[in-house]
Scaffold this motif. Structure first.
Motif, short mmCIF file in Angstrom:
data_model
loop_
_atom_site.label_atom_id
_atom_site.label_comp_id
_atom_site.label_asym_id
_atom_site.label_seq_id
_atom_site.Cartn_x
_atom_site.Cartn_y
_atom_site.Cartn_z
N GLN A 132 0.74 -1.32 -0.09
CA GLN A 132 0.17 -0.01 0.02
C GLN A 132 0.85 1.10 -0.10
O GLN A 132 0.43 2.32 -0.47
CB GLN A 132 -0.92 0.14 1.21
CG GLN A 132 -2.01 -0.94 1.19
CD GLN A 132 -2.82 -1.31 -0.12
OE1 GLN A 132 -3.31 0.10 -0.30
NE2 GLN A 132 -3.07 -2.08 -0.59
N LEU A 133 2.03 1.38 0.69
CA LEU A 133 3.04 2.50 0.90
C LEU A 133 4.21 2.57 -0.01
O LEU A 133 4.47 3.93 -0.51
CB LEU A 133 3.01 2.64 2.29
CG LEU A 133 1.81 2.81 3.25
CD1 LEU A 133 2.69 2.94 4.67
CD2 LEU A 133 1.41 4.13 2.98
N ILE A 134 4.71 1.60 -0.15
CA ILE A 134 6.13 1.84 -0.82
C ILE A 134 6.09 2.31 -2.09
O ILE A 134 5.18 1.74 -3.13
CB ILE A 134 6.92 0.58 -0.85
CG1 ILE A 134 7.01 -0.15 0.71
CG2 ILE A 134 8.26 0.53 -1.43
CD1 ILE A 134 7.76 0.56 1.62
N ASN A 135 6.83 3.44 -2.35
CA ASN A 135 6.88 3.99 -3.67
C ASN A 135 5.60 4.50 -4.18
O ASN A 135 5.53 4.76 -5.63
CB ASN A 135 7.52 2.88 -4.87
CG ASN A 135 9.09 2.67 -4.64
OD1 ASN A 135 9.53 3.52 -4.12
ND2 ASN A 135 9.27 1.37 -4.90
N LYS A 136 4.77 5.09 -3.34
CA LYS A 136 3.68 5.78 -3.75
C LYS A 136 3.68 7.19 -3.27
O LYS A 136 3.90 7.38 -2.21
CB LYS A 136 2.17 4.98 -3.11
CG LYS A 136 2.22 3.71 -3.82
CD LYS A 136 0.74 3.17 -3.69
CE LYS A 136 0.54 1.80 -4.59
NZ LYS A 136 0.36 0.82 -3.83
N ARG A 137 3.78 7.99 -4.06
CA ARG A 137 3.83 9.59 -3.79
C ARG A 137 2.48 9.99 -3.49
O ARG A 137 1.49 10.09 -4.16
CB ARG A 137 4.30 10.19 -5.18
CG ARG A 137 4.62 11.63 -5.06
CD ARG A 137 5.38 12.35 -6.43
NE ARG A 137 5.96 13.46 -6.42
CZ ARG A 137 5.45 14.60 -6.72
NH1 ARG A 137 4.55 14.63 -7.64
NH2 ARG A 137 6.07 15.82 -6.64
N MET A 138 2.68 10.48 -2.35
CA MET A 138 1.20 11.06 -1.63
C MET A 138 1.44 12.66 -1.45
O MET A 138 2.57 13.14 -0.91
CB MET A 138 0.95 10.48 -0.26
CG MET A 138 0.77 8.88 -0.63
SD MET A 138 0.16 8.22 0.83
CE MET A 138 2.38 7.56 1.27
N ARG A 139 0.37 13.60 -1.55
CA ARG A 139 0.50 14.94 -1.46
C ARG A 139 0.24 15.12 0.18
O ARG A 139 -0.96 14.41 0.55
CB ARG A 139 -0.75 15.61 -2.23
CG ARG A 139 -0.55 17.23 -2.07
CD ARG A 139 -1.44 17.97 -2.80
NE ARG A 139 -1.17 19.25 -2.79
CZ ARG A 139 -1.62 20.03 -4.05
NH1 ARG A 139 -2.40 19.57 -4.75
NH2 ARG A 139 -1.07 21.11 -3.75
N VAL A 140 0.99 15.75 0.95
CA VAL A 140 0.67 15.89 2.39
C VAL A 140 0.55 17.22 2.83
O VAL A 140 0.41 17.56 3.83
CB VAL A 140 2.06 15.30 3.07
CG1 VAL A 140 2.09 13.67 2.88
CG2 VAL A 140 3.37 15.88 2.63
#
Length: 106
Positions: free
Chosen positions: A30-38
């Motif tokens: 679910q998380l690795i290498n996923k770009r998320m706007r924070v």
């Protein structure tokens, strides 16, 4: 039958409790290498590069409880904007912190 949480299947591994390896696998998926706007202003993004359990680390997830211990994550943080925009943002944050500190002292 498997329990459901908010309409999605909850994978049970052992007596309704997901083990450390299952939680680590799902985190990776679910998380690795996923770009998320924070953040919006300034525009900022984070990308989790890796997530591993250190010595003594573990995870437990059930319908009633969720815990993670000693999870080490490498994260890339990108903040977008010109030097002027970022300096102005930093100045506003510093001024707000100084104001709060002064009001707390009263």
């Amino acid at each position: 039958s498997r329990p459901h949480v908010m309409g999605q299947q909850f994978c049970c591994c052992q007596d309704g409790v997901a083990t450390t390896s299952m939680v680590e696998w799902k985190l990776t998926e679910q998380l690795i290498n996923k770009r998320m706007r924070v953040n919006q202003n300034p525009e900022a993004y984070s990308t989790v590069l890796s997530a591993t359990f250190e010595d003594g680390g573990d995870a437990m997830m059930s319908l009633e409880r969720f815990t993670i211990k000693n999870l080490k994550m490498r994260v890339l943080v990108e903040v977008l904007g010109s030097k002027r925009e970022l300096a102005a943002y930093a100045a506003r944050q510093a001024a707000a912190a100084a104001k709060k500190k002064a009001s707390d002292a009263l």
